[in-house]
Structures are given as C-alpha cells and as structure tokens.
Design an enzyme around this catalytic site. Structure first.
Site, short mmCIF file in Angstrom:
data_model
loop_
_atom_site.label_atom_id
_atom_site.label_comp_id
_atom_site.label_asym_id
_atom_site.label_seq_id
_atom_site.Cartn_x
_atom_site.Cartn_y
_atom_site.Cartn_z
N GLN A 175 -16.71 28.98 -50.74
CA GLN A 175 -16.41 28.10 -49.61
C GLN A 175 -15.01 27.50 -49.75
OE1 GLN A 175 -18.04 27.82 -46.91
NE2 GLN A 175 -20.22 28.15 -47.30
N CYS B 92 -22.74 29.90 -40.48
CA CYS B 92 -21.36 29.64 -40.08
C CYS B 92 -21.10 30.06 -38.63
CB CYS B 92 -20.38 30.36 -41.02
SG CYS B 92 -20.57 32.15 -41.05
#
Length: 438
Positions: free
Chosen positions: A273, A393
């Site tokens: 991330q 996402c």
C-alpha cells in the site's frame, strides 16, 4: 459549443457532474461541485456529454489552488478542498451500493461510515512509478502518462510523494541521462519507494531483456536518491509487464517498511500500500470487524506480502494465506519468519485454492480492482466463516460483490471508506459481512 452549467457533484473519476440545458448529464473536467462554469462540450453521446471548463462564472466555496500545475493527471481532485473530497468519496461509495449493489438508499446511508481522512493530505505516498519518454532533443524524461494518453508529462518533483522521494524524478532523470549517454538501455519504467519510518529508499529500473551496465548503474545512481537498494526488474514492456527476473545491483535488494508493529520486506515487483499510515487503519478496521478469538482459523485471500496475515497471526489467529504472485509469496514467507509468527502460505490462485481450505471461522479478502472472480463468493459461503472482511479499491466491483454476498447468505453489516489517496478520486472500502443465519 459552450453552455453555462451548475456543477452538482463529483463522479467516480476525474470529472465533476452537472446537467446541460436539455437535461443531459455532462462530465466536466477541472470543475468542482458548487462551481458555475461556462463549459465547452468536447464529446456528445446520446445519453451524456463530456466537457471542459472554458470560464468560471462563479467559483465554488470548496475550490482551492493546488500546489502543483504539472498537468500529469495524478491529482485530479486537487482543486477541491479536502473536507469536500472526503464527502464526495463517501457519496460515491453510497451511490455504488445503491446503483450496482441494489441496496435500499436509506439502508446504504446507514451502513456507510464517514470517510476516514488521511493524516497527510500531501506528501503521503511511499512510492512513485515513473514512465520513461523522450523530449524534443531525444533525451530521456521521467514523468506520468495522463489517463488515455500515450505522452509522458515530465516531472521535476511530485508533492504527493513523501519528502524522501518527492524530488526523485529530477534526480533520477539526470543520473539516468548520464548513465545512458547515447545508448538505449531499454529502461521503460522507474519505480522508487521511500519509507519515512525505516529511511529505506529503493530504486527499481524496469528494463527489457538484454545487456545492462550494472556496475556503472550502481556507481551513477548511488547518490541520486540516497538509495539503500538498487534493483533491475527485467520484464517485457506493455500492460502485462510480465517479470522475467529481478537483479539486485546494489544495496539490500529489497525495500523495508514498518506497519502495524511489524517490519515488512518488499521486493520491487510486489505490491505494498502506498499510504503506510492509512494502511494501518485498514488493518485495524479488519481486526475490529472480524471480532476474532484466540485460535480462530482465518483465511487471507490475495494476501500480498502479509499486510493483514502478519498482524492477524500476531493477534493469535491461526492464519492461512493465499497469494498467486511469486515475488509476494516469497516476501510473505520471509515477513512471517521475521515477525516470529506461524502462517500457512499457499502460492496459488484464490478460486482454485479456496475450496480446499475447509471450514473457516473468518476470512479476509483484498482483491485487485476487478473484484472477486465468478464463483469465489459461493466458495467463501461454502467455507461458512462467521464474518468476512472485504477490502476493496474499487466501489463499483465491490458493490457488485456485495450483491453476490447477500445472495449467498451474508449480510453487509458496515462499510468504512478510508482515504489512502488524497487529491484523487480513488478510495478504499473496508466492509464487514456477517453470516445471515447467526
């Protein structure tokens, strides 16, 4: 054709949304909700139109001056004040849940929490991926390709990146021009990662197969970003970017970050991330939502390098992790060993491996943007976990999968948008499903 339009909201994309005089929806690049703008229609479709701002008639109270005017497309929401960005991201999640997930609007409003803000609105990214191009003189440039464009917009610096790598585009451009001279070294992409917590900086040169001046590269790039690691990723150029091998040229040969009390080593091709502090919020929301007890049998699907697996195992869960990317599988095994936790790591495809895992107490799934493949939700339901944490996402594919989960006997209990990507339209969603027969 120009027309004056009042801007109502943001789309899930770079454009804001209004209506033309004939009632047709228009997507306006560069606009902010609350603007009144004279827009120029650049594309007219039967059901919608696309336009750009020709002139601002009245500025929105949420309009701000962004610090960067590079025009690379990397921070398309920067003209909008941050509180308005957070509200727009939550609204997009609710909208996806209603339109795609077919959830009642009142229920959707009750399920979706406020968007969790990022501690840093700028300077939050621990990674930049820079495309390679050439200027008018044929010299190498590093920058970004705006969506839908083949042109590379050169960058001197990127204010989205943390202070260790913010000025990397200019520094690396100079070093790589010197290294290349008049020779094409086959470099088509450059990745740079920097950790504010460990101070590690890694430069990854993505190149086509062929000879490469490793010693000269090590010497030339040694001080470009004060990097602790320099690697070459040998891959075929193109969208797939299939990696053939990774060569450590200098330094550690990997990048190290600290997250949720553990140290993670990450290889250049592996995913991590880009907003470390907000990734910790994802982990905390998953752990809270699953309500695990000591010894619970938990599966982590699309496990990556162990962002969720390692903290779950450290908290006392019996974890099995499934990951298909070879570099991430190696990283995960190494990270589990370094953290002193026991994780059963399975290198393979989720859809194929999931039915073999047996009955589960809980499950974490963090799929790519495309969401879950056909049949995966049914396999999850067959494993009968009490709760499922789904980290997404992409609100659209997540909402599609919400409908699949609810049809398979799992009710969406709550969803929390988390802003990992300020100044952009992207948002992560941590959602918790509970088995309906509980």
């Amino acid at each position: 054709m120009t027309e004056t339009v009042s801007i109502d909201r943001m789309s899930y994309g770079s454009a804001a949304v209004g209506r033309l005089a004939d009632g047709k929806t228009v997507f306006v690049e560069g606009a902010v909700p609350g603007d009144v703008a004279e827009v120029e229609v650049v594309e007219a479709k039967p059901r919608f139109a696309r336009a750009t701002v020709a002139r601002l008639v009245e500025s929105s109270p949420d309009r701000v001056a962004p610090p960067c005017a590079a025009g690379c497309g990397g921070c398309s929401w920067a003209p909008m004040a941050y509180p308005a960005q957070l509200a727009a991201k939550r609204a997009n999640v609710v909208d996806a849940l209603v339109r795609t997930g077919r959830v009642d609007p009142v229920r959707a409003e009750g399920i979706v929490a406020p968007c969790v803000p990022s501690k840093r609105e700028w300077g939050y990214r621990n990674k930049l991926e820079l495309a390679c191009g050439a200027d008018g003189a044929g010299r190498l440039v590093l920058g970004m390709r705006p969506e839908g464009s083949a042109e590379v917009v050169p960058l001197e610096a990127c204010p989205l990146a943390n202070r260790l790598i913010e000025k990397a585009p200019k520094a690396l451009r100079g070093a790589l021009r010197f290294l290349s001279g008049n020779e094409d070294l086959g470099i088509f992409r450059v990745g740079v990662r920097g950790s504010l917590r460990t101070k590690d900086v890694e430069v990854a040169l993505w190149t086509a197969p062929g000879p490469f001046p490793r010693a000269a590269a090590a010497k030339t790039l040694a001080q470009a970003c004060k990097n602790t690691s320099l690697v070459r990723v040998v891959a075929e150029p193109g969208r797939a970017r299939k990696v053939k091998k990774v060569e450590a040229i200098a330094g550690k040969g990997c990048w190290e970050e600290e997250l949720a009390g553990a140290r993670f080593l990450t290889s250049a091709p592996s995913f991590f991330q880009v907003n470390t502090a907000q990734a910790e919020r994802l982990v905390a929301l998953v752990q809270e939502g699953l309500e695990l007890e000591e010894g619970d049998y938990v599966a982590d699907l699309y496990a990556g390098g162990g962002t969720f697996s390692v903290p779950l195992a450290a908290a006392g869960a019996d974890v099995v992790a499934v990951e298909s990317a070879g570099s991430s599988v190696r990283d995960l095994r190494r990270n589990a060993e370094r953290a002193g936790v026991d994780i059963e790591v399975i290198g393979g495809d989720t859809a194929r491996e999931l039915p073999e895992l047996g009955d589960l107490d809980a499950l974490v799934v963090d799929p790519p943007r495309a969401g879950l493949a056909e049949g995966v939700v049914d396999s999850i339901a067959a494993a009968a976990p009490r709760r499922v944490a789904y980290v997404s996402c992409d609100p659209a594919t997540w909402a599609r999968d919400v409908a699949r989960f609810e049809a398979a006997g799992y009710r969406l209990a709550r969803a929390t948008p988390v802003d990992l990507f300020p100044q952009t339209y992207h948002v992560e969603v941590v959602s918790i499903f509970e088995r309906s027969d509980r």
